[in-house]
Every structure is written in structure tokens, then in C-alpha cells.
Design an enzyme around this catalytic site. Structure first.
Site, short mmCIF file in Angstrom:
data_model
loop_
_atom_site.label_atom_id
_atom_site.label_comp_id
_atom_site.label_asym_id
_atom_site.label_seq_id
_atom_site.Cartn_x
_atom_site.Cartn_y
_atom_site.Cartn_z
N LYS A 147 0.85 -1.20 0.00
CA LYS A 147 0.00 0.00 0.00
C LYS A 147 0.88 1.25 0.00
CE LYS A 147 -1.53 1.60 4.08
NZ LYS A 147 -1.24 2.99 4.42
N ASN A 148 1.90 1.26 0.85
CA ASN A 148 2.70 2.48 1.03
C ASN A 148 3.70 2.73 -0.09
OD1 ASN A 148 1.24 2.95 3.29
ND2 ASN A 148 2.86 2.41 4.75
N ARG A 208 -4.50 10.91 4.50
CA ARG A 208 -3.40 11.86 4.66
C ARG A 208 -2.39 11.73 3.54
NH1 ARG A 208 1.44 12.24 6.07
NH2 ARG A 208 2.20 14.03 7.24
N CYS A 230 -4.55 12.50 13.01
CA CYS A 230 -5.23 11.21 13.08
C CYS A 230 -4.89 10.60 14.44
CB CYS A 230 -4.78 10.30 11.94
SG CYS A 230 -3.07 9.86 12.01
N ARG A 288 0.10 14.95 12.47
CA ARG A 288 0.72 14.54 11.20
C ARG A 288 1.12 15.80 10.42
NH1 ARG A 288 -0.72 9.28 9.96
NH2 ARG A 288 1.09 9.29 8.61
N PRO A 289 2.14 16.53 10.89
CA PRO A 289 2.51 17.78 10.22
C PRO A 289 3.09 17.53 8.83
CG PRO A 289 4.17 17.16 11.82
CD PRO A 289 3.03 16.19 12.00
N ASP A 307 5.29 20.12 7.64
CA ASP A 307 6.25 21.23 7.57
C ASP A 307 7.50 20.87 6.78
OD1 ASP A 307 6.51 19.52 9.93
OD2 ASP A 307 8.29 20.70 10.37
N LEU A 308 7.94 19.62 6.91
CA LEU A 308 9.18 19.22 6.20
C LEU A 308 8.91 19.11 4.69
CD1 LEU A 308 10.41 16.49 8.71
CD2 LEU A 308 11.29 18.83 8.45
N ASP A 330 5.07 0.94 12.09
CA ASP A 330 3.85 0.29 11.60
C ASP A 330 3.71 -1.15 12.08
OD1 ASP A 330 3.74 1.90 8.32
OD2 ASP A 330 3.39 2.61 10.36
N ILE A 335 8.70 7.41 16.70
CA ILE A 335 8.17 8.08 15.49
C ILE A 335 6.80 8.69 15.80
CG2 ILE A 335 7.60 7.76 13.05
CD1 ILE A 335 10.35 6.79 13.26
N ARG A 393 -8.62 -0.27 5.09
CA ARG A 393 -7.86 0.81 4.44
C ARG A 393 -6.54 0.30 3.92
NH1 ARG A 393 -7.92 6.63 6.85
NH2 ARG A 393 -6.42 6.63 5.18
#
Ligand code: EPZ
Length: 422
Positions: free
Chosen positions: A22-23, A92, A116, A121-122, A124-125, A309, A331, A401
Site C-alpha cells: 500500500k505504502n 493523509r 489522526c 501529522r505535520p 512542515d518538512l 507500523d 516516530i 484501508r
């Protein structure tokens, strides 16, 4: 909505085919925005998240065909550069259309993803990296507006954050840089296999990328990219989840097929420490329950460290493993929604400041529990496999999901699970 009824006392045996990642699929599907030509992507898992990504691409104007695990996409005529809130809020990872849209249109308008349950879950990076390539970023009304009026220019970027590298942030910047003018160096890049798979996809489209899989990725911008065919890597987290199922409930052994064990080194090492016997071939992993199971101490880290995960699934195993185990998530320190649900089943878990201390008990007891996020929900299914009684898990849409037919796959291994209206 649906719920699972997991009948305890499962004894698993046989083989399970692991689906495509998925990822890896999500950024690769987004990368098809970078060419007008047709792309065929194989082994895209049929899960809600990949379907959301395809909806977003169709919303942008892509032509999409899906036949079993194969997706054919053509982003020839894009009618928009916007990813709206009602789609982004569902997933996201849709933020990873920012980079390709910028590269294609010199502009992008993407809703800020919500938080979430696993924590803040920023992005900014992501934005810092894209600004480094020349994008002007404004945030207004919950939307991020990016514009590169004079196109994107290569640059040397530092992408590491206080929690280490960002996977989708690295993906976003890489997808923008491949069509930028000149050379980009991404320092502090994520090294996950899914980042490498995206880089391989981009290289096959004609991109010039070196160093994917290491903390320094170098990209030489090109003027255009072509359509390709690509097969997505196996899903290492689905594989890890089934390894834990075997560690908890294998009668003798279970064998995972179509998997790359080299993507799971840290998980295999921990399970061996816990007493499991594990053997591998190029495409399979076979695991047996430990004869004398022992707990372990794990700390999640960016790849190749232990994956966040897989943290919840390990908590399920440790909850019924004699002795003390400690699980620290560096994390996503808040990623312990599963702990409170497991305690309802009799688990002895104390969570404080991103660390769970788990004292194994003989057996959990069935209780109605609620899925919360993707991996926590999978962990509850694992706990239900060996619990006494029938565990009802509500809101299984969280599991759907990211796991392709997890109930059918477990039933094929000998588990007894029903999917019923909630
Ligand atoms: C990817 O999310 C995965 N999702 C997640 O898997 C996974 O948990 C995560 O990487 C970490 O491995 C996909 O690939 C679709 P990050 P991503 O940016 O890229 C902080 C699952 O279960 N950070 O690598 O969004 C962040 O808060 C999902 O399949 C910033 O501070 O995660 C976190 O602490 C859940 N600023 C750390 O970095 C940013 O701009 C790593 O996040 C971005 C991230």
C-alpha cells in the site's frame, strides 16, 4: 459499518500470499501525474487507501482503469491542480500529489491533512523541501497553495525532522525535483523500501536519481518523463503482521509467499529473539511459534530500524508472552490506541510517554473492542486469534484501508473470523 467476530483458539497452518505494498503504491500512483503517457502499475492492493488515491487522480482529470491488481493510468489532460478537503481528509497520504502537481503545473492546491489517532501529522518538512526548490507556499482556509511561477530549480535540501526522516516528505520532494532545472541533493532522506520503489518507478520513466535507499539522494532534473509498466514491491507491513499471527497461533508453521524478507530484517530479528524459528527463501518466509517464548524490548526507528507500523502487532504478541516487554515508539509516541482496547481483553499494558511496558498473561479474554487506526486494528485481530471466546471488533473499515482481505487470508490459514454488519 461492519465488524469482525474473531473466534479464539485459532491454530494456523499453510501458506498466505502477501499483497503489493500500500505504502509503495500511493506515491507511485501520484507519480503518474508527471507524464502524459500511459502507466501500468501491477500488484496495487485493492484497499480503501489506493482507491482514495485513484479518486483524487480522477478528480484531477486522470483516466483510470483497474483490473484486479493492475491499474492503468493516463494523466494526459489534467483539468485541475487541486486536491480537495473532502478527499484529502479521508487519507493523509494524498499530500503526496503536491510534488508531482508542482512539477507538472508549477502550482498545486492541496488541503492540509487532518491529524489522526496515531498523532499529529505535520507536513512542515514537505513544505520546507518544496520551498527549497522554489515554490512559494501559502496556507489559507485549511488549504496549502504552492506556486512556482518561474518553475522549480534544483537545490541542496535538508529533509530530516526531530523524529528522523519523513517518508512521504522525501517522496514529495523527489517527485518535484525530477522535473526541476538542475541538480537536487536531498540530505536526511528516508531510506524505506517504498521510497526506493518510487525512485525505481521514476527512473524507469526517465528520471535521473542516485542514492535512493540511503540518506542522501541526488537528482538531476530532466525536461520530461515517459509512461512505464511497474510492479509494486510486496507489502512488508502486511507480511510482518502475518509473521506475528504465526508467532502467536501457528500450529506448526505458516509460510508467507511473494515477500521480500530483506525488507523485514529488523522484524525477523526481534521475532527470532522471542524464540520463533524463521527460515527464508528469495520469495518466502516460514515461521513457527516459539517453544519457549520470551519477551523483548523494541524501539521504533526509521528504516532499517524497527518499523512503527509493526509496533501495535508486537504489543499483541507481547501481551501473551511470559515476562516483561517494553515497546517504545519514537516516530509516533501517541500510537498506542490498541493498548486501551487490549486492556479490555485482560492485557497488562501500561503506557507512558511513548513507551508501553507489557507483562505477558496466560491468555486474553474476548471483549467487544473498537478499531481505531489501521495497525492498531490489525493488532486487535491478532489478539482475538488466541483470546478465550469470541472477540467482536467494530469499525473494521480501518483495517480495510490497508489490508487486502485480511479476514479471508486468515480464514485460509485456519482462523475462524466472521465479517458481519455492525
Ligand atoms: C509513512 O507516513 C507511512 N504512510 C506510515 O504508515 C508510516 O507510519 C510512516 O511513514 C513512518 O514510517 C505511507 O507511506 C502512506 P513520516 P508519513 O512523514 O510519510 C514527522 C500505515 O500504517 N513529520 O515518515 O506520513 C511525523 O510526525 C501508515 O501504513 C514531521 O515532523 O510519515 C512523524 O513523527 C501510518 N514533519 C515522523 O516525522 C513532516 O513534514 C515520520 O513521519 C512530516 C513528518
Amino acid at each position: 459499518m461492519e465488524k469482525f467476530i474473531v473466534h479464539g483458539g485459532s491454530s494456523l497452518s499453510g501458506n498466505v500470499n502477501i499483497s503489493g505494498s500500500k505504502n509503495a503504491s500511493l506515491p507511485i500512483l501520484a507519480a503518474t501525474l508527471l507524464t502524459r503517457e500511459q502507466c501500468t502499475i501491477r500488484r496495487v492492493p485493492d484497499v480503501a487507501d489506493t482507491n482514495y488515491m485513484l479518486q483524487i487522480l480522477q478528480n484531477l482529470g486522470a483516466e483510470v482503469e483497474r483490473a484486479s491488481g493492475n491499474v492503468v493510468i493516463k494523466c494526459e489532460k489534467l483539468r485541475s491542480h487541486e486536491a480537495p478537503y473532502d478527499l484529502v481528509r479521508k487519507m493523509r497520504a494524498s499530500v503526496c500529489v503536491m510534488g508531482p502537481l508542482l512539477a507538472r503545473h508549477n502550482r498545486a492546491n492541496v488541503s492540509l491533512p487532518g491529524g489522526c489517532v496515531i498523532g499529529d501529522r505535520p507536513i512542515d518538512l514537505h513544505l520546507k523541501g518544496l520551498e527549497g526548490l522554489g515554490a512559494e507556499v501559502t496556507v489559507e482556509g485549511g488549504n496549502v497553495n504552492l506556486e512556482a511561477r518561474f518553475g522549480l530549480n534544483g537545490n541542496t535540501l535538508d529533509m530530516a525532522g526531530k523524529h528522523g526522516a519523513t517518508v512521504l516528505g522525501t517522496d514529495n520532494v523527489m517527485m518535484a525535483a525530477v522535473l526541476a532545472k538542475g541538480k537536487t541533493v536531498i540530505n536526511g532522506a528516508a531510506c524505506e523500501p517504498e521510497v526506493v520503489d518510487l525512485a525505481d518507478f521514476l527512473i524507469s520513466m526517465g528520471a535521473k536519481i542516485e542514492g535512493a535507499g540511503t540518506p542522501v539522494i541526488e537528482i538531476e532534473g530532466v525536461t520530461e518523463l515517459g509512461g512505464v509498466e511497474h510492479t509494486v514491491i510486496p507489502d512488508r507491513i502486511e507480511a510482518g503482521t502475518f509473521l506475528v499471527a504465526g508467532a502467536m497461533a501457528a500450529k506448526d508453521t505458516i509460510t508467507l509467499r511473494r515477500v521480500k524478507h530483506e525488507h523485514l530484517t529488523s522484524v525477523i530479528e526481534v521475532l527470532k529473539q522471542c524464540g520463533c524459528e524463521i527460515s527464508t527463501t528469495d520469495t518466502t518466509i516460514t515461521i513457527s511459534k516459539a517453544k519457549n517464548p520470551v519477551g523483548a524490548n523494541i524501539t521504533t526507528e526509521p528504516y532499517p530500524g524497527f518499523p512503527t507500523d509493526m509496533q501495535a502487532q508486537m504489543c499483541s504478541l507481547f501481551a501473551v508472552t511470559p515476562g516483561l516487554s517494553v515497546v517504545r515508539d519514537t516516530i509516533f509516541p501517541q500510537r498506542f490506541m490498541h493498548a486501551s482496547e487490549m486492556k479490555r481483553m485482560g492485557a497488562d499494558i501500561e503506557v507512558d510517554d511513548g513507551t508501553a511496558v507489557i507483562k505477558g498473561v496466560e491468555q486474553l479474554s474476548a471483549a467487544p473492542v473498537m478499531a481505531s487506526d489501521l495497525r492498531a486494528s490489525a493488532a486487535l485481530v491478532l489478539s482475538g486469534l488466541t483470546a478465550k471466546g469470541n472477540t467482536e471488533i467494530s469499525r473494521v473499515y480501518h483495517i480495510d484501508r490497508g489490508y487486502e482481505h485480511i479476514d479471508d487470508k486468515l480464514i485460509d490459514l485456519g482462523a475462524s473470523i466472521e465479517r458481519v454488519p455492525d
